[in-house]
Motif scaffolding. Structure first.
Motif, mmCIF file in Angstrom:
data_model
loop_
_atom_site.group_PDB
_atom_site.id
_atom_site.type_symbol
_atom_site.label_atom_id
_atom_site.label_comp_id
_atom_site.label_asym_id
_atom_site.label_seq_id
_atom_site.Cartn_x
_atom_site.Cartn_y
_atom_site.Cartn_z
ATOM 1 N N ARG A 1 0.833 -1.210 0.000
ATOM 2 C CA ARG A 1 0.000 0.000 0.000
ATOM 3 C C ARG A 1 0.866 1.259 0.000
ATOM 4 N NH1 ARG A 1 -2.844 -3.330 3.590
ATOM 5 N NH2 ARG A 1 -1.932 -2.294 5.408
ATOM 6 N N ASP A 2 1.953 1.242 0.771
ATOM 7 C CA ASP A 2 2.860 2.400 0.773
ATOM 8 C C ASP A 2 3.494 2.590 -0.595
ATOM 9 O OD1 ASP A 2 2.245 2.770 3.404
ATOM 10 O OD2 ASP A 2 4.031 1.740 4.166
ATOM 11 N N PHE A 3 3.852 1.471 -1.243
ATOM 12 C CA PHE A 3 4.450 1.578 -2.579
ATOM 13 C C PHE A 3 3.441 2.136 -3.581
ATOM 14 C CE2 PHE A 3 5.485 -0.216 -6.761
ATOM 15 C CZ PHE A 3 6.783 0.248 -6.905
ATOM 16 N N ALA A 4 2.182 1.649 -3.487
ATOM 17 C CA ALA A 4 1.147 2.189 -4.377
ATOM 18 C C ALA A 4 0.933 3.676 -4.114
ATOM 19 C CB ALA A 4 -0.164 1.413 -4.194
ATOM 20 N N SER A 5 0.930 4.066 -2.829
ATOM 21 C CA SER A 5 0.782 5.486 -2.497
ATOM 22 C C SER A 5 1.971 6.292 -3.007
ATOM 23 C CB SER A 5 0.640 5.645 -0.981
ATOM 24 O OG SER A 5 0.566 7.009 -0.620
ATOM 25 N N MET A 6 3.181 5.736 -2.864
ATOM 26 C CA MET A 6 4.365 6.438 -3.356
ATOM 27 C C MET A 6 4.303 6.590 -4.868
ATOM 28 S SD MET A 6 8.336 5.190 -3.304
ATOM 29 C CE MET A 6 7.928 4.058 -4.653
ATOM 30 N N THR A 7 3.867 5.522 -5.567
ATOM 31 C CA THR A 7 3.752 5.599 -7.026
ATOM 32 C C THR A 7 2.731 6.650 -7.435
ATOM 33 O OG1 THR A 7 4.297 3.248 -7.132
ATOM 34 C CG2 THR A 7 3.364 4.249 -9.105
ATOM 35 N N GLN A 8 1.606 6.696 -6.692
ATOM 36 C CA GLN A 8 0.595 7.719 -6.994
ATOM 37 C C GLN A 8 1.162 9.115 -6.779
ATOM 38 O OE1 GLN A 8 -2.384 7.132 -8.335
ATOM 39 N NE2 GLN A 8 -2.708 9.331 -8.482
ATOM 40 N N GLN A 9 1.943 9.277 -5.699
ATOM 41 C CA GLN A 9 2.576 10.580 -5.465
ATOM 42 C C GLN A 9 3.566 10.924 -6.572
ATOM 43 O OE1 GLN A 9 4.273 10.427 -1.555
ATOM 44 N NE2 GLN A 9 2.300 10.245 -0.509
ATOM 45 N N LEU A 10 4.312 9.911 -7.042
ATOM 46 C CA LEU A 10 5.226 10.150 -8.157
ATOM 47 C C LEU A 10 4.458 10.536 -9.419
ATOM 48 C CD1 LEU A 10 7.838 7.259 -7.742
ATOM 49 C CD2 LEU A 10 8.178 9.689 -7.287
ATOM 50 N N ALA A 11 3.324 9.830 -9.647
ATOM 51 C CA ALA A 11 2.508 10.181 -10.817
ATOM 52 C C ALA A 11 1.971 11.604 -10.692
ATOM 53 C CB ALA A 11 1.358 9.184 -10.973
ATOM 54 N N ASP A 12 1.498 11.950 -9.483
ATOM 55 C CA ASP A 12 1.011 13.323 -9.276
ATOM 56 C C ASP A 12 2.141 14.329 -9.464
ATOM 57 O OD1 ASP A 12 -1.433 12.212 -8.734
ATOM 58 O OD2 ASP A 12 -1.196 12.316 -6.554
ATOM 59 N N ALA A 13 3.334 13.975 -8.941
ATOM 60 C CA ALA A 13 4.475 14.877 -9.100
ATOM 61 C C ALA A 13 4.855 15.023 -10.565
ATOM 62 C CB ALA A 13 5.669 14.365 -8.291
ATOM 63 N N ARG A 14 4.825 13.877 -11.297
ATOM 64 C CA ARG A 14 5.140 13.962 -12.727
ATOM 65 C C ARG A 14 4.099 14.811 -13.456
ATOM 66 N NH1 ARG A 14 5.486 8.680 -16.530
ATOM 67 N NH2 ARG A 14 7.616 8.573 -15.718
ATOM 68 N N ALA B 1 2.331 17.171 -12.147
ATOM 69 C CA ALA B 1 2.575 18.571 -11.786
ATOM 70 C C ALA B 1 3.768 19.133 -12.539
ATOM 71 C CB ALA B 1 2.800 18.686 -10.273
ATOM 72 N N VAL B 2 4.829 18.289 -12.669
ATOM 73 C CA VAL B 2 6.014 18.747 -13.418
ATOM 74 C C VAL B 2 5.666 18.967 -14.881
ATOM 75 C CG1 VAL B 2 8.288 18.036 -14.228
ATOM 76 C CG2 VAL B 2 7.680 17.734 -11.842
ATOM 77 N N GLU B 3 4.896 18.011 -15.447
ATOM 78 C CA GLU B 3 4.508 18.179 -16.851
ATOM 79 C C GLU B 3 3.643 19.429 -17.027
ATOM 80 O OE1 GLU B 3 2.600 14.577 -17.883
ATOM 81 O OE2 GLU B 3 4.472 13.437 -18.148
ATOM 82 N N LYS B 4 2.745 19.640 -16.048
ATOM 83 C CA LYS B 4 1.931 20.847 -16.127
ATOM 84 C C LYS B 4 2.795 22.094 -16.015
ATOM 85 C CE LYS B 4 -2.044 23.133 -13.946
ATOM 86 N NZ LYS B 4 -3.034 23.045 -12.851
ATOM 87 N N SER B 5 3.756 22.050 -15.063
ATOM 88 C CA SER B 5 4.665 23.198 -14.916
ATOM 89 C C SER B 5 5.502 23.391 -16.170
ATOM 90 C CB SER B 5 5.564 22.988 -13.691
ATOM 91 O OG SER B 5 4.795 22.893 -12.517
ATOM 92 N N MET B 6 5.991 22.254 -16.728
ATOM 93 C CA MET B 6 6.777 22.364 -17.960
ATOM 94 C C MET B 6 5.928 22.915 -19.097
ATOM 95 S SD MET B 6 9.858 21.587 -17.313
ATOM 96 C CE MET B 6 10.445 21.445 -18.991
ATOM 97 N N GLY B 7 4.653 22.459 -19.132
ATOM 98 C CA GLY B 7 3.764 23.022 -20.155
ATOM 99 C C GLY B 7 3.566 24.516 -19.970
ATOM 100 N N GLU B 8 3.380 24.914 -18.687
ATOM 101 C CA GLU B 8 3.239 26.346 -18.431
ATOM 102 C C GLU B 8 4.522 27.095 -18.773
ATOM 103 O OE1 GLU B 8 2.142 26.580 -14.381
ATOM 104 O OE2 GLU B 8 0.062 25.917 -14.688
ATOM 105 N N VAL B 9 5.687 26.465 -18.438
ATOM 106 C CA VAL B 9 6.958 27.108 -18.781
ATOM 107 C C VAL B 9 7.119 27.212 -20.292
ATOM 108 C CG1 VAL B 9 9.469 26.824 -18.696
ATOM 109 C CG2 VAL B 9 8.113 26.474 -16.644
ATOM 110 N N ASP B 10 6.756 26.106 -20.998
ATOM 111 C CA ASP B 10 6.851 26.145 -22.461
ATOM 112 C C ASP B 10 5.902 27.198 -23.033
ATOM 113 O OD1 ASP B 10 8.725 24.159 -22.398
ATOM 114 O OD2 ASP B 10 7.281 22.534 -22.751
ATOM 115 N N ALA B 11 4.686 27.248 -22.454
ATOM 116 C CA ALA B 11 3.748 28.265 -22.933
ATOM 117 C C ALA B 11 4.282 29.667 -22.657
ATOM 118 C CB ALA B 11 2.379 28.073 -22.269
#
Length: 751
Positions: free
Chosen positions: A359-372, A374-384
Motif C-alpha cells: 500500500r505504501d508503494f502504491a501510495s508512493m507511485t501515486q505521489q510520483l505520478a502526481d508529481a510527474r 505537476a512537473v509536466e503541467k509546470s513544464m507546459g506552463e513554462v513552455d507556454a
C-alpha cells in the motif's frame, strides 16, 4: 479479467480443500492416538482409522503433486517471480521435512527399544513379587484381625442377649471396627453396634459359613477388591471376621452364638495392592501381544510422520505463495516504475507489514505520478510562457541579443536581424564580432559591459545605455546604410548579458526635419524682409545713374545691378522654398485616382517641354487611394524634376538621346498597397547622401536647395505612405536611382 477470476477461484478451492483435508487428517490422527491408549478401542477401530488416514495422506500427496506441476509449468514459461516462489516453497518444505525425519528416527528407536525394555525378566519378577507381597500383607492383616475378634468374643460369653448391645459398643471401640454384630445359631442378629444398627435387614451369614465357623472357630473374608476398575474400591475394601463365641457353661440345650466384626482396610495398602495387581495383569496381556504392539506404535508413528511431512510441504507451498505474493506485487511494480509506468499499482489489503508495504508503494507511485503530472503541467506552463515570451520577442520592434561573458551570441530575435541587417540566427554560438560589419559595434558593446560590470559604484543603475551609429555595406549592390541605434545592456543570471537596442534613425531624421523646419521658418522671416529693399535700391541706383556715367562705368553699373537683382531673386526663391517647407499645410485626404493624377501631371512633361523624356507605365488595377491632390501633384513634380536633373547632369556632354525617366504605378495583391515609382538613369546617390537624402539641405545638385526630397518625405508622412530611396544597379554598377511610395487603398484607410 475472467482468467484472473478463474485462477483466483481455483486457488481458493485448492486452499479450502487442502485445509479441510488437513483438518480431517489431524482429527483422524488424534482418534488414532486415542485408540492407541485403549487396547480394546484400538483393536476395534485401528483398521479403518489407519485406512482413512492413508486416504487423506494420498489426497494431500495428490494436491502437492498438482501444485508442484503448476510450479514447474510456471517456471518453464518464465513467469515473473517463479524462481522466488520455488525457492520459498523448497525452503519451507525442507524446514518442515528435516525436523520431522529427525523426530521420526529418534521416536522409532525409542519406541522399539522401550517396548523391549518393558518386557524384561526382572520387571516380570518384580511385578510377581509385588502381587505376592500384597496378598501376604492382606492375609496377615486378616489373620491378625481374626485373632483379635476371637479374643474379644469372650467378653460376650456370659452376657445375655438383652444386655449385649453395650458390650458390643465396647468391643467395636476396642477393635476399631466399623460394625459389630452378634448372631444366634439361627442366623438372626441378637445385637449390633455401628452401621448395622440402622439397617433393617442386615446381611446374614449363610448356614455353610456358620458351620465352617463352628469347625474353625473363626473365618475371615476380604471384600471390596473385586471391582478394581472402580475408583471407590479403596474406600469400600474391608475385612469381615466371623468368630464363634465360647460358652463356658455346659449344657446340651445351650445354642452357640457368633460375633461378626467388620474392619476397614488401610486405603494406601488397598491402593498399592490394586495397582500392583493391575500392572501385573496388563503386563501379562501386553507380553502376549508384544509384536502387535510394536507394529501398532510404529505404524501410528509412521502415519503421523506422513501426515506431518505432507501437511508441512503443502503449508509450505501455500504459505510461500502468500508470502511471495506481496513481494511479486512489489517487484512487478518496481519493474513498471523503472520502465516509466506510473499508473495505479495493485495493493494488498492484508494487515501485515508486507501488505502495508504494497500500500505504501502504491501510495508512493501515486505521489510520483502526481508529481510527474505537476512537473509536466509546470513544464507546459513554462513552455507556454517561453512561447509567449518568444512571440513577444519576435514581434518586438526593438532588437534583443543575449551574449555570454566572451561576447558569444546565445540567442536573438527577428528585430535584431531587421535592425542590424544581418542574419543573427545563423551566427548563434559565434562571437558578435564575427558578424560582417559589426566588429566595431561588438567591441564597443563589450567595452561598455566590462566598464559597467567592473564599476563597483553604479549609482543605483542596473543597466547602461549608449547611442551608436552603424554603417553596414550591402556588397551586392554597393550601397551603404547608416543606422542610428540606442543600446541598453544589463546582466542576466548565469553570467549572461542582455543587449537591447532600438533603431532611432527615423526619430533622428524626424528631429532633423523638425529642426530644419524651425530653421527654415526663422530664416525665411529674417532674410525675406531685406531682399526687397536691396533689389529696389539697386534698381533705383541704376535708374538715377543711367546716362550720367561714362560708357565703361555705365556697363559695370548695369552688370552689377543685374547681378544684384538675379541673386535677390534666387534668394527669394530659396526663402519661398524654406517657407513652403516650414508651413506645409496638413493634408486633406479624399478619394483619389493616382493614375489620373499622374496622367494630368505628365501633360506638362511632353517632348516639346522637356529635354529628358518621361515614360509612364500605369497599372489599371490600382484602386483609389486617400490623398490630397495638390500635395501629391507637388510630390510628382518634385520627383520628375529631380529625375530629369539627375539624368541630364549625368549625360551632360554626351552624344545621343537622353534615356527616359520612368514613372509607374502598380497594385500589389500580396501587400494590398498601391506603389508609385520614379526611376532615372543618372549617377545615383553617393554613399554618404543615400541615408540622409530626405533631410533638408542635403542635395547632389550644384544649385539645389536640398528641400525637394524633404518636402516629398513630409507629404508622404502626412499620407501614411511608405517611402523608399535606392540606387539601381546592373552587374554591380550604378545605373541610376529610384524613389518609391506605397499607399494604402481608400477602404483600408477608412477602416
Amino acid at each position: 479479467m475472467s482468467a484472473q477470476r478463474q485462477s483466483h477461484a481455483v486457488r481458493w478451492t485448492v486452499g479450502v480443500g487442502a485445509a479441510i483435508m488437513t483438518a480431517i487428517g489431524l482429527v483422524l490422527l488424534f482418534l488414532l492416538t486415542l485408540a492407541t491408549n485403549n487396547r480394546a478401542l484400538y483393536e476395534r477401530n485401528y483398521a479403518w482409522l489407519f485406512g482413512v488416514n492413508v486416504l487423506v495422506a494420498l489426497l494431500l500427496l495428490a494436491v502437492l503433486a498438482w501444485m508442484a506441476v503448476r510450479l514447474a509449468l510456471r517456471l518453464r514459461r518464465g513467469r515473473f517471480g517463479s524462481r522466488l516462489l520455488v525457492k520459498l516453497a523448497a525452503i519451507f518444505a525442507v524446514v518442515g521435512l528435516m525436523p520431522g525425519l529427525l523426530i521420526y528416527v529418534v521416536s522409532y528407536q525409542f519406541v522399539t527399544r522401550s517396548i523391549e525394555s518393558w518386557f524384561d525378566v526382572k520387571v516380570e519378577g518384580a511385578l510377581s513379587a509385588g502381587v505376592n507381597l500384597a496378598r501376604v500383607s492382606l492375609d496377615s492383616l486378616a489373620d491378625d484381625m481374626a485373632a483379635k475378634t476371637r479374643s474379644a468374643s469372650t467378653q460376650v460369653a456370659q452376657v445375655p442377649d438383652a444386655a449385649a448391645g453395650l458390650v458390643l459398643e465396647h468391643i467395636r471401640d476396642q477393635l476399631g471396627a466399623s460394625d459389630v454384630v452378634l448372631w444366634n445359631a439361627a442366623g438372626q442378629a441378637v445385637a449390633s453396634a455401628g452401621q448395622s444398627r440402622f439397617s433393617l435387614n442386615p446381611e446374614r451369614p449363610g448356614a455353610g459359613l456358620l458351620r465352617t465357623v463352628r469347625e474353625q472357630r473363626a473365618v475371615t473374608q476380604i471384600e471390596g477388591l473385586d471391582d478394581i476398575a472402580d475408583p471407590a474400591a479403596t474406600q469400600n475394601a474391608r475385612v469381615k471376621v466371623l468368630a464363634l463365641v465360647s460358652n463356658p457353661s455346659v449344657g446340651l440345650l445351650t445354642e452357640p452364638r457368633y460375633l461378626q466384626a467388620t474392619l476397614p482396610l488401610p486405603a494406601a495398602l488397598v491402593a498399592n495392592a490394586i495397582a500392583v495387581q493391575e500392572a501385573n495383569r496388563e503386563y501379562q496381556e501386553r507380553a502376549l501381544a508384544r509384536g502387535g504392539l510394536r507394529r501398532m506404535y510404529v505404524g501410528t508413528l509412521t502415519l503421523s510422520l506422513f501426515l506431518a511431512v505432507f501437511g508441512a510441504v503443502l503449508l509450505a507451498v501455500l504459505l510461500g505463495n502468500q508470502l511471495v505474493r506481496p513481494l511479486l506485487v512489489l517487484a512487478d511494480g518496481v519493474r513498471q516504475v523503472a520502465a516509466g509506468d506510473l499508473s495505479r499499482k495493485a495493493a494488498l489489503q492484508g494487515k501485515d507489514e508486507l501488505g502495508g508495504l504494497t500500500r505504501d508503494f502504491a501510495s508512493m507511485t501515486q505521489q510520483l505520478a502526481d508529481a510527474r503530472q505537476a512537473v509536466e503541467k509546470s513544464m507546459g506552463e513554462v513552455d507556454a510562457a517561453r512561447a509567449n515570451l518568444q512571440t513577444i520577442l519576435d514581434n518586438l520592434t526593438a532588437g534583443v541579443i543575449v551574449l555570454d561573458a566572451q561576447g558569444v551570441i546565445r540567442s536573438s530575435n527577428p528585430g535584431a536581424t531587421r535592425i542590424l541587417r544581418a542574419p543573427m540566427a545563423a551566427y548563434e554560438g559565434r562571437p558578435l564580432a564575427e558578424v560582417p560589419g559589426l566588429a566595431a559595434f561588438a567591441a564597443a558593446v563589450q567595452g561598455h559591459f566590462d566598464a559597467f560590470l567592473g564599476d563597483s559604484e553604479r549609482h543605483g543603475l542596473d543597466h547602461w545605455q549608449q547611442p551608436f551609429e552603424l554603417h553596414a555595406t550591402e556588397s551586392g549592390v554597393g550601397q551603404q546604410h547608416a543606422t542610428s541605434l540606442v543600446a541598453r545592456g544589463a546582466e542576466l543570471p548565469g553570467a549572461t548579458r542582455l543587449l537591447v537596442f532600438d533603431d532611432i534613425s527615423e526619430i533622428v531624421s524626424a528631429q532633423r526635419a523638425q529642426a530644419w523646419g524651425e530653421v527654415a521658418r526663422r530664416l525665411a522671416h529674417e532674410i525675406k524682409n531685406p531682399l526687397t529693399p536691396i533689389q529696389l535700391s539697386a534698381e533705383r541706383l541704376e535708374m538715377k545713374l543711367e546716362g550720367k556715367l561714362p560708357g565703361p562705368e555705365q556697363a559695370v553699373l548695369a552688370k552689377s545691378v543685374k547681378t544684384i537683382v538675379e541673386q535677390v531673386d534666387a534668394m527669394k526663391r530659396l526663402v519661398n522654398e524654406f517657407r513652403d517647407y516650414a508651413r506645409l499645410p496638413a493634408a486633406e485626404l479624399h478619394p483619389l485616382d493616382l493614375n489620373a493624377l499622374v496622367a494630368d501631371v505628365l501633360h506638362l512633361y511632353g517632348e516639346e517641354n522637356a529635354t529628358v523624356p518621361v515614360q509612364a507605365e500605369l497599372d489599371p488595377r490600382c484602386p483609389r487611394i486617400a490623398g490630397d491632390a495638390q500635395q501629391l501633384r507637388q510630390v510628382v513634380h518634385n520627383l520628375l524634376q529631380n529625375a530629369q536633373d539627375s539624368t541630364e547632369q549625368a549625360r551632360a556632354g554626351g552624344s545621343g538621346s537622353m534615356p527616359p525617366v520612368r514613372i509607374s504605378t502598380r497594385w500589389s495583391e500580396s501587400s494590398r498597397r498601391v506603389r508609385l515609382t520614379v526611376a532615372d538613369s543618372g549617377g545615383g546617390f553617393p554613399a554618404h547622401i543615400l541615408q540622409r537624402a530626405f533631410e533638408p539641405y542635403v542635395t547632389t545638385k550644384p544649385r539645389g536647395t536640398g528641400l525637394g526630397l524633404a518636402v516629398v518625405k513630409k507629404i508622404a508622412d502626412e499620407h501614411g505612405a511608405r517611402i523608399e530611396l535606392s540606387n539601381r544597379s546592373e552587374d554591380g554598377a550604378v545605373q541610376g536611382a529610384q524613389v518609391s511610395l506605397s499607399f494604402a487603398p481608400k477602404s483600408a484607410v477608412a477602416s
